[in-house]
Design a protein around this motif. Structure first.
Motif, PDB file in Angstrom:
ATOM      1  N   LYS A   1       0.833  -1.204   0.000  1.00  0.00           N
ATOM      2  CA  LYS A   1       0.000   0.000   0.000  1.00  0.00           C
ATOM      3  C   LYS A   1       0.866   1.253   0.000  1.00  0.00           C
ATOM      4  O   LYS A   1       0.652   2.201  -0.779  1.00  0.00           O
ATOM      5  CB  LYS A   1      -0.907  -0.011   1.229  1.00  0.00           C
ATOM      6  CG  LYS A   1      -1.615   1.297   1.541  1.00  0.00           C
ATOM      7  CD  LYS A   1      -2.689   1.649   0.531  1.00  0.00           C
ATOM      8  CE  LYS A   1      -3.486   2.856   0.992  1.00  0.00           C
ATOM      9  NZ  LYS A   1      -4.498   3.273   0.023  1.00  0.00           N
ATOM     10  N   GLU A   2       1.889   1.264   0.847  1.00  0.00           N
ATOM     11  CA  GLU A   2       2.747   2.434   0.969  1.00  0.00           C
ATOM     12  C   GLU A   2       3.619   2.627  -0.271  1.00  0.00           C
ATOM     13  O   GLU A   2       3.871   3.761  -0.699  1.00  0.00           O
ATOM     14  CB  GLU A   2       3.630   2.298   2.205  1.00  0.00           C
ATOM     15  CG  GLU A   2       2.841   2.325   3.520  1.00  0.00           C
ATOM     16  CD  GLU A   2       3.665   1.886   4.708  1.00  0.00           C
ATOM     17  OE1 GLU A   2       4.858   1.541   4.513  1.00  0.00           O
ATOM     18  OE2 GLU A   2       3.130   1.857   5.836  1.00  0.00           O
ATOM     19  N   LYS A   3       4.064   1.553  -0.850  1.00  0.00           N
ATOM     20  CA  LYS A   3       5.019   1.645  -1.959  1.00  0.00           C
ATOM     21  C   LYS A   3       4.341   1.892  -3.303  1.00  0.00           C
ATOM     22  O   LYS A   3       4.866   2.627  -4.151  1.00  0.00           O
ATOM     23  CB  LYS A   3       5.861   0.365  -2.028  1.00  0.00           C
ATOM     24  CG  LYS A   3       7.029   0.447  -3.008  1.00  0.00           C
ATOM     25  CD  LYS A   3       7.940  -0.763  -2.876  1.00  0.00           C
ATOM     26  CE  LYS A   3       9.159  -0.619  -3.779  1.00  0.00           C
ATOM     27  NZ  LYS A   3      10.030   0.508  -3.378  1.00  0.00           N
ATOM     28  N   PHE A   4       3.171   1.286  -3.504  1.00  0.00           N
ATOM     29  CA  PHE A   4       2.539   1.353  -4.832  1.00  0.00           C
ATOM     30  C   PHE A   4       1.152   2.002  -4.818  1.00  0.00           C
ATOM     31  O   PHE A   4       0.517   2.078  -5.861  1.00  0.00           O
ATOM     32  CB  PHE A   4       2.424  -0.063  -5.423  1.00  0.00           C
ATOM     33  CG  PHE A   4       3.747  -0.715  -5.672  1.00  0.00           C
ATOM     34  CD1 PHE A   4       4.539  -0.336  -6.738  1.00  0.00           C
ATOM     35  CD2 PHE A   4       4.219  -1.692  -4.811  1.00  0.00           C
ATOM     36  CE1 PHE A   4       5.767  -0.919  -6.972  1.00  0.00           C
ATOM     37  CE2 PHE A   4       5.446  -2.303  -5.031  1.00  0.00           C
ATOM     38  CZ  PHE A   4       6.226  -1.915  -6.104  1.00  0.00           C
ATOM     39  N   ASN A   5       0.701   2.440  -3.660  1.00  0.00           N
ATOM     40  CA  ASN A   5      -0.611   3.079  -3.555  1.00  0.00           C
ATOM     41  C   ASN A   5      -1.723   2.116  -3.957  1.00  0.00           C
ATOM     42  O   ASN A   5      -2.736   2.510  -4.554  1.00  0.00           O
ATOM     43  CB  ASN A   5      -0.669   4.345  -4.420  1.00  0.00           C
ATOM     44  CG  ASN A   5      -1.527   5.429  -3.786  1.00  0.00           C
ATOM     45  OD1 ASN A   5      -2.094   5.248  -2.706  1.00  0.00           O
ATOM     46  ND2 ASN A   5      -1.647   6.560  -4.466  1.00  0.00           N
ATOM     47  N   ILE A   6      -1.514   0.817  -3.626  1.00  0.00           N
ATOM     48  CA  ILE A   6      -2.487  -0.221  -3.950  1.00  0.00           C
ATOM     49  C   ILE A   6      -3.235  -0.621  -2.689  1.00  0.00           C
ATOM     50  O   ILE A   6      -2.626  -1.025  -1.689  1.00  0.00           O
ATOM     51  CB  ILE A   6      -1.798  -1.470  -4.544  1.00  0.00           C
ATOM     52  CG1 ILE A   6      -1.117  -1.135  -5.876  1.00  0.00           C
ATOM     53  CG2 ILE A   6      -2.797  -2.600  -4.732  1.00  0.00           C
ATOM     54  CD1 ILE A   6      -0.292  -2.286  -6.439  1.00  0.00           C
ATOM     55  N   THR A   7      -4.538  -0.519  -2.741  1.00  0.00           N
ATOM     56  CA  THR A   7      -5.389  -1.073  -1.685  1.00  0.00           C
ATOM     57  C   THR A   7      -5.906  -2.420  -2.172  1.00  0.00           C
ATOM     58  O   THR A   7      -6.530  -2.500  -3.238  1.00  0.00           O
ATOM     59  CB  THR A   7      -6.577  -0.147  -1.389  1.00  0.00           C
ATOM     60  OG1 THR A   7      -6.086   1.118  -0.924  1.00  0.00           O
ATOM     61  CG2 THR A   7      -7.478  -0.753  -0.315  1.00  0.00           C
ATOM     62  N   ILE A   8      -5.600  -3.462  -1.421  1.00  0.00           N
ATOM     63  CA  ILE A   8      -6.013  -4.804  -1.827  1.00  0.00           C
ATOM     64  C   ILE A   8      -7.251  -5.227  -1.046  1.00  0.00           C
ATOM     65  O   ILE A   8      -7.263  -5.200   0.184  1.00  0.00           O
ATOM     66  CB  ILE A   8      -4.889  -5.829  -1.612  1.00  0.00           C
ATOM     67  CG1 ILE A   8      -3.656  -5.463  -2.437  1.00  0.00           C
ATOM     68  CG2 ILE A   8      -5.369  -7.229  -2.006  1.00  0.00           C
ATOM     69  CD1 ILE A   8      -2.475  -6.402  -2.242  1.00  0.00           C
ATOM     70  N   ARG A   9      -8.295  -5.585  -1.796  1.00  0.00           N
ATOM     71  CA  ARG A   9      -9.467  -6.219  -1.194  1.00  0.00           C
ATOM     72  C   ARG A   9      -9.332  -7.723  -1.430  1.00  0.00           C
ATOM     73  O   ARG A   9      -9.490  -8.191  -2.558  1.00  0.00           O
ATOM     74  CB  ARG A   9     -10.760  -5.679  -1.810  1.00  0.00           C
ATOM     75  CG  ARG A   9     -11.081  -4.249  -1.421  1.00  0.00           C
ATOM     76  CD  ARG A   9     -12.515  -3.887  -1.758  1.00  0.00           C
ATOM     77  NE  ARG A   9     -12.783  -4.016  -3.192  1.00  0.00           N
ATOM     78  CZ  ARG A   9     -13.326  -3.051  -3.949  1.00  0.00           C
ATOM     79  NH1 ARG A   9     -13.646  -1.883  -3.420  1.00  0.00           N
ATOM     80  NH2 ARG A   9     -13.554  -3.265  -5.229  1.00  0.00           N
TER      81      ARG A   9
END
Length: 550
Positions: free
Chosen positions: A71-79
């Motif tokens: 999340k911090e590195k790629f701005n990805i929120t995983i559901r």
């Protein structure tokens, strides 16, 4: 600490044909234009990815420390859409997700739990359900491309016969897994009885007789088990090596003993040298030197024998590593009595061990048509990070689960180590979800205790044991399942043939060994029955698949 066959790796639980029955049909053009450039994405725009993945019972992928790093590195929120580590349940839930039309953006799987077969990739790409990854990797996968340059076999395994990449397999170069048909023998008993390490079938028979009759555990009871195994860790794979090559295969109960001999698909189990190997194993069984449960018991039954609270009862065991069947920790030192014994040399000089690729063909990472191009690009960046030096450490061990090696620490190969595992908070890592660039150099650069018989040096013990076997693995017999793609139109037929032929061979092996069939009176009938089951067509289909893929 129980050491399982998943000691940082995968185990063979079925690969190439595990899902073929659901993958019939033709092989149309791939879904999406694999050569069309993707848009240039600068920075890391925020995306939310729906990711289907197996989750262990003791952790939460949603709250996981490495998930937070992504999340911090790629701005990805995983559901996360999670399933379990139970292979059957995981496979069923994945197939339901595909059939329902309610797709995730990506699948992130574990090969020894469940993954996409090569045939599924061909079918689903043709239906437009999954996306080819060629351009994604070309534009946004520098670490993947670097890994392929170092390990060309990794790229070959990921590449379909049409030259496209429809999903990414894991690459986990587990040395001790590659040569798994080992014999672990109680050398404490050997020394007590004044015996030498066996080097031939006749010498092993002498040792097993002494284990059975001379009370090596000293309890005054005839309770010793000279040699044991299980359905999944068969005594056949080791003992046969003194007479014939016993291929590992991709399955256990349906292993057809397929090999590639002089470029041609063939099976071992109808050869005269195979019969002689069965004859030797039959003679051991008839004398009571092989555990009567060796061909029917599961791992749990042998665990109980290995860890029984009374006297040591196991004389020897055929298994990849002894920690599969007895506890390895500071309080349980029984495992230290056992050492790996190299392959036996047969009467005519035959001395084989088998080998197989610990990296499974198919795909554990797949992008679906549901994901937007921006989501696909960010997902590939995430996968590419798992291939980087820091990414593979953080993902497998957790951000707080590793440190640089100390001066003087060495890896399993004896060379200076570069990193070591350290105690970390729970729910810190993705573990087996993330084994994408675990090359031999990387795995052997982890620091372990120098004492290979200590629990902290156990991985070193496995490396040293495997070095005894590697020289005896022929390079020209193992069938290259990982680089052989099955035409979806022929997958159902081949799956049925493999199940029928492999099951018949494995059942007949046991029947010959236990005396239910005669190796003299019933051998010709056995060979004729193999032909009736479609052996010729089975070999033809595999030959066609091999020729097309190569």
């Amino acid at each position: 600490m129980r050491h399982s066959s998943r000691l940082g790796t995968a185990t063979v639980t079925g690969t190439l044909l595990a899902l073929l029955a659901a993958c019939t049909g033709s092989s149309p053009a791939p879904g999406g234009d694999a050569s069309k450039p993707l848009p240039k994405v600068t920075g890391n725009p925020p995306v939310t990815l729906d990711v289907f993945a197996p989750q262990g019972g003791e952790g939460s992928l949603r709250k996981n420390a490495f998930t937070k790093e992504i999340k911090e590195k790629f701005n990805i929120t995983i559901r996360w859409q999670t399933t379990t580590y139970d292979a059957n349940a995981a496979k069923e839930k994945r197939q339901i997700s595909l059939a329902s039309g309610d797709l995730p953006d990506a699948y992130l799987l574990i090969p020894w739990v469940d993954q996409f077969s090569q045939t599924e990739l061909l079918k689903l790409s043709g239906q437009g359900i999954i996306q080819p990854l060629d351009q994604h990797i070309k534009q946004y996968g520098p670490n993947i491309r670097k890994a392929w340059e170092k390990e060309p076999a990794y790229k070959r395994m990921a590449t379909a016969p049409d030259g496209h990449i429809y999903g990414m397999p894991q690459w986990n170069d587990c040395y001790h897994c590659t040569y798994s048909a080992k014999l672990w023998l109680n050398t404490t008993w050997l020394k007590k009885l004044g015996l030498e390490q066996p080097k031939t079938p006749a010498e092993l028979r002498k040792v097993l007789r002494a284990f059975k009759n001379d009370d090596p555990n000293g309890n005054g009871k005839a309770d010793e088990v000279p040699l044991s195994g299980t359905v999944t860790d068969s005594v056949i794979n080791y003992l046969m090596g003194a007479y014939s090559y016993a291929p590992q295969g991709t399955t256990v109960n349906t292993n057809p003993t397929l090999v590639l001999r002089d470029g041609k698909a063939a099976v071992q189990a109808n050869r005269d040298d195979w019969r002689e190997g069965l004859r030797y194993i039959r003679s051991l069984y008839k004398e009571g030197l092989i555990d009567s449960g060796a061909f029917t018991q599961n791992n749990g039954a042998l665990n109980r024998l290995g860890d029984n609270a009374d006297a040591v009862r196991l004389g020897s065991i055929t298994t990849q590593h002894i920690g599969q069947y007895m506890t390895v920790d500071d309080k349980n030192v029984r495992y230290k009595q056992y050492d790996a014994i190299p392959p036996l040399k047969g009467p005519d000089g035959t001395q084989y061990t088998n080998s197989y690729s610990p990296s499974f063909a198919g795909a554990t990472f797949v992008l679906t048509s549901k994901a937007t191009q921006t989501e696909q690009i960010q997902a590939i960046k995430m996968l590419d990070y798992l291939h980087s030096d820091k990414g593979r450490l953080d993902s497998y061990f957790g951000p707080d689960g590793w440190a640089e090696a100390k001066k003087g620490e060495t890896g399993t190969s004896g060379k200076p180590a570069t990193f070591r595992a350290v105690e970390a908070p729970a729910n810190n890592e993705w573990g087996p979800l993330a084994q994408y660039n675990h090359t031999a150099d990387y795995r052997t650069s982890q620091a372990f205790a120098k004492d290979s018989k200590s629990p902290d040096g156990y991985e070193r013990l496995l490396h040293e044991a495997t070095e005894l076997y590697e020289p005896y693995a022929p390079k020209d017999l193992a069938f290259p399942y990982e680089e052989t793609w099955i035409d979806p139109a022929k997958a159902q037929e081949l799956a049925t043939l493999q199940t029928n032929i492999g099951t018949f061979i494995q059942q007949s092996n046991v029947q010959f060994i236990t005396g239910r069939k005669s190796l003299d009176a019933d051998w010709d009938t056995y060979k004729a029955d193999l032909e009736k089951l479609g052996l010729k067509q089975f070999l033809k289909l595999y030959q066609e698949a091999y020729d097309t893929s190569h």
